[in-house]
Design a protein around this motif. Sequence first.
Motif, PDB file in Angstrom:
ATOM      1  N   ASP A   1      -5.464  -3.181  -2.492  1.00 44.23           N
ATOM      2  CA  ASP A   1      -3.831  -3.258  -3.008  1.00 44.23           C
ATOM      3  C   ASP A   1      -3.174  -4.390  -2.744  1.00 44.23           C
ATOM      4  O   ASP A   1      -3.370  -4.885  -1.247  1.00 44.23           O
ATOM      5  CB  ASP A   1      -3.333  -1.988  -2.517  1.00 44.23           C
TER       6      ASP A   1
ATOM      7  N   CYS B   1       5.053   3.932  -5.917  1.00 47.31           N
ATOM      8  CA  CYS B   1       3.748   4.344  -6.352  1.00 47.31           C
ATOM      9  C   CYS B   1       3.939   4.685  -7.968  1.00 47.31           C
ATOM     10  O   CYS B   1       4.774   4.762  -8.286  1.00 47.31           O
ATOM     11  CB  CYS B   1       3.540   5.903  -5.674  1.00 47.31           C
ATOM     12  N   GLY B   2       2.616   4.117  -8.506  1.00 48.35           N
ATOM     13  CA  GLY B   2       2.634   3.941  -9.778  1.00 48.35           C
ATOM     14  C   GLY B   2       2.754   5.661 -10.433  1.00 48.35           C
ATOM     15  O   GLY B   2       2.805   5.816 -11.678  1.00 48.35           O
ATOM     16  N   HIS B   3       2.727   6.601  -9.680  1.00 49.88           N
ATOM     17  CA  HIS B   3       2.677   7.837 -10.260  1.00 49.88           C
ATOM     18  C   HIS B   3       3.870   8.731 -10.046  1.00 49.88           C
ATOM     19  O   HIS B   3       3.925   9.672 -10.301  1.00 49.88           O
ATOM     20  CB  HIS B   3       1.332   8.596  -9.575  1.00 49.88           C
TER      21      HIS B   3
ATOM     22  N   TYR C   1     -12.198   1.035  -1.256  1.00 50.78           N
ATOM     23  CA  TYR C   1     -10.719   0.957  -1.787  1.00 50.78           C
ATOM     24  C   TYR C   1      -9.683   0.848  -0.366  1.00 50.78           C
ATOM     25  O   TYR C   1      -9.475   1.840   0.158  1.00 50.78           O
ATOM     26  CB  TYR C   1     -10.207   1.491  -2.855  1.00 50.78           C
TER      27      TYR C   1
ATOM     28  N   PRO D   1      -7.706   6.761  -4.538  1.00 53.66           N
ATOM     29  CA  PRO D   1      -6.884   6.217  -3.377  1.00 53.66           C
ATOM     30  C   PRO D   1      -6.749   7.357  -2.425  1.00 53.66           C
ATOM     31  O   PRO D   1      -6.663   6.950  -1.002  1.00 53.66           O
ATOM     32  CB  PRO D   1      -5.409   5.860  -4.171  1.00 53.66           C
TER      33      PRO D   1
ATOM     34  N   ASN E   1      -7.586   4.337 -11.903  1.00 53.07           N
ATOM     35  CA  ASN E   1      -7.069   4.825 -10.794  1.00 53.07           C
ATOM     36  C   ASN E   1      -7.007   6.324 -10.737  1.00 53.07           C
ATOM     37  O   ASN E   1      -6.164   6.961 -11.335  1.00 53.07           O
ATOM     38  CB  ASN E   1      -5.872   4.276 -10.298  1.00 53.07           C
TER      39      ASN E   1
ATOM     40  N   THR F   1      -6.149   1.539   0.129  1.00 56.36           N
ATOM     41  CA  THR F   1      -4.769   1.952  -0.831  1.00 56.36           C
ATOM     42  C   THR F   1      -3.619   1.620   0.096  1.00 56.36           C
ATOM     43  O   THR F   1      -3.394   1.586   1.510  1.00 56.36           O
ATOM     44  CB  THR F   1      -4.939   3.437  -0.754  1.00 56.36           C
ATOM     45  N   GLY F   2      -2.603   1.015  -0.715  1.00 54.44           N
ATOM     46  CA  GLY F   2      -1.534   0.352  -0.201  1.00 54.44           C
ATOM     47  C   GLY F   2      -0.655   1.863   0.243  1.00 54.44           C
ATOM     48  O   GLY F   2       0.110   1.768   1.052  1.00 54.44           O
ATOM     49  N   ALA F   3      -0.677   2.919  -0.591  1.00 56.20           N
ATOM     50  CA  ALA F   3       0.289   4.114  -0.290  1.00 56.20           C
ATOM     51  C   ALA F   3      -0.322   4.708   1.171  1.00 56.20           C
ATOM     52  O   ALA F   3       0.516   4.892   1.908  1.00 56.20           O
ATOM     53  CB  ALA F   3      -0.062   4.951  -1.370  1.00 56.20           C
TER      54      ALA F   3
ATOM     55  N   ARG G   1      -2.839  -5.309 -12.736  1.00 60.28           N
ATOM     56  CA  ARG G   1      -2.280  -3.869 -13.096  1.00 60.28           C
ATOM     57  C   ARG G   1      -1.067  -4.027 -13.896  1.00 60.28           C
ATOM     58  O   ARG G   1       0.056  -4.610 -13.170  1.00 60.28           O
ATOM     59  CB  ARG G   1      -2.169  -3.313 -11.654  1.00 60.28           C
TER      60      ARG G   1
ATOM     61  N   GLU H   1      -1.923   1.411 -15.078  1.00 59.19           N
ATOM     62  CA  GLU H   1      -1.593   2.392 -14.147  1.00 59.19           C
ATOM     63  C   GLU H   1      -0.880   3.680 -14.770  1.00 59.19           C
ATOM     64  O   GLU H   1      -0.482   3.482 -15.834  1.00 59.19           O
ATOM     65  CB  GLU H   1      -0.468   1.950 -13.381  1.00 59.19           C
TER      66      GLU H   1
ATOM     67  N   ASP I   1       5.331   5.215  -0.172  1.00 63.31           N
ATOM     68  CA  ASP I   1       4.571   4.059  -0.985  1.00 63.31           C
ATOM     69  C   ASP I   1       5.957   3.639  -1.766  1.00 63.31           C
ATOM     70  O   ASP I   1       6.083   3.706  -2.902  1.00 63.31           O
ATOM     71  CB  ASP I   1       3.424   4.482  -1.740  1.00 63.31           C
TER      72      ASP I   1
HETATM   73  C1  LIG Z   1      -3.353   3.134  -6.113  1.00 61.44           C
HETATM   74  C2  LIG Z   1      -2.106   3.018  -5.142  1.00 61.44           C
HETATM   75  O1  LIG Z   1      -1.487   1.635  -5.507  1.00 61.44           O
HETATM   76  C3  LIG Z   1      -2.441   2.980  -3.863  1.00 61.44           C
HETATM   77  O2  LIG Z   1      -1.617   2.522  -2.897  1.00 61.44           O
HETATM   78  O3  LIG Z   1      -3.262   3.680  -3.406  1.00 61.44           O
HETATM   79  C4  LIG Z   1      -1.041   3.670  -5.638  1.00 61.44           C
HETATM   80  C5  LIG Z   1      -1.696   5.281  -5.234  1.00 61.44           C
HETATM   81  C6  LIG Z   1      -0.419   6.222  -5.393  1.00 61.44           C
HETATM   82  O4  LIG Z   1       0.407   6.107  -4.300  1.00 61.44           O
HETATM   83  O5  LIG Z   1      -0.566   7.300  -5.775  1.00 61.44           O
HETATM   84  C7  LIG Z   1      -0.566   3.953  -6.857  1.00 61.44           C
HETATM   85  O6  LIG Z   1      -1.136   4.394  -7.968  1.00 61.44           O
HETATM   86  O7  LIG Z   1       0.419   3.441  -7.065  1.00 61.44           O
END
Ligand SMILES: C[C@](O)(C(=O)O)[C@H](CC(=O)O)C(=O)O
Length: 310
Positions: free
Chosen positions: A98, A135-137, A55, A251, A225, A57-59, A172, A202, A70
């Motif tokens: 991503d 970032c989704g978190h 995978y 990720p 995720n 990861t964009g982050a 997503r 997410e 991110d």
């Molecule tokens: C999955 C995700 O898009 C990523 O870039 O790996 C991120 C991971 C993160 O920054 O916690 C996401 O969940 O947004």
Amino acid sequence: MNARTSGDAPPSSDSAQKRLRNLIFDNGGKIVVAPGVYDGFSARIALDVGFDCLYMTGAGTCASKLGQADLGFATLNDMREHAEMIANLQPSVPLIADADTGYGGPNMVARTVAAYHRSGVAALHIEDQIQTKRCGHLGGKEVVDVETFCARIRAAHQARERVGSDIVIVARTDALQTFGFDESVRRLKAAASSGADVVFLEGLMSKEEGRKICEVMCPTPVLLNMVEHGATPTMTPQEAQELGFRIIIFPFASIAPAYFAIRKVLTEFKETGLTGLQPDCTPKMLFEAVGLTQSQEIDAAAGGSLLSSV
Ligand SMILES: C[C@](O)(C(=O)O)[C@H](CC(=O)O)C(=O)O
């Protein structure tokens, strides 16, 4: 070194896409496990350890390539270039990458899908956050309306058909935080009807929510995720599989340990003037990790002699 990283004949990028489709749709319900990689080095290590899917990861791409959080810094070009390099280190191993929001309106989403396809990417995820995503978190996320989200997914699906690609489209939604579970389900169902192959809720917050999303989306496969210490409780691939998930990504599996390892050594170096690296950490060992032997073989096979002893 794992045999697969030492130069077996690379199949076409299509076959990585097909292989991923088989893993998702035709593997007896066995979950696909993809560790996050954030650059060529971490990807090589994951391949050598023997994962059969990666995978990007964009982050991690934002952090390693741009030195940024991110927060939507990475452009299509940043992401595609990074994905192409990673996907082609070992083209037989599918890469899920991503693709954030798809980077614009329907035309940009279509361009993203075509570009990822040509770069050898096996699957990409496109979300419903606004362009200045995060970032989704993290807190404070904003999402576009469901029609705009569906237009992104439809554009992705149509682009895939146009270029004759098997790339897996993952939709997503980041709507859970602001609009709750029912609205998220509505969005993911609409996305599946618009051409998504897989859906991704997410930031889900409990195992129960995980079970529910797999049930209500069935038969559409659902991706989990697994961001440790984010919004989602930690689960093993086995637990996720039992809840009904078909893909699990981790990720931060490479970038988090890299952070701690690098910081520890640099702190020691600053204090003592020595890095304290273990004696087996030779330059050759590090280059072996990124294909030294394969490069020597290629050079020798072509009649070169410069790399016969290094
Ligand atoms: C999955 C995700 O898009 C990523 O870039 O790996 C991120 C991971 C993160 O920054 O916690 C996401 O969940 O947004």
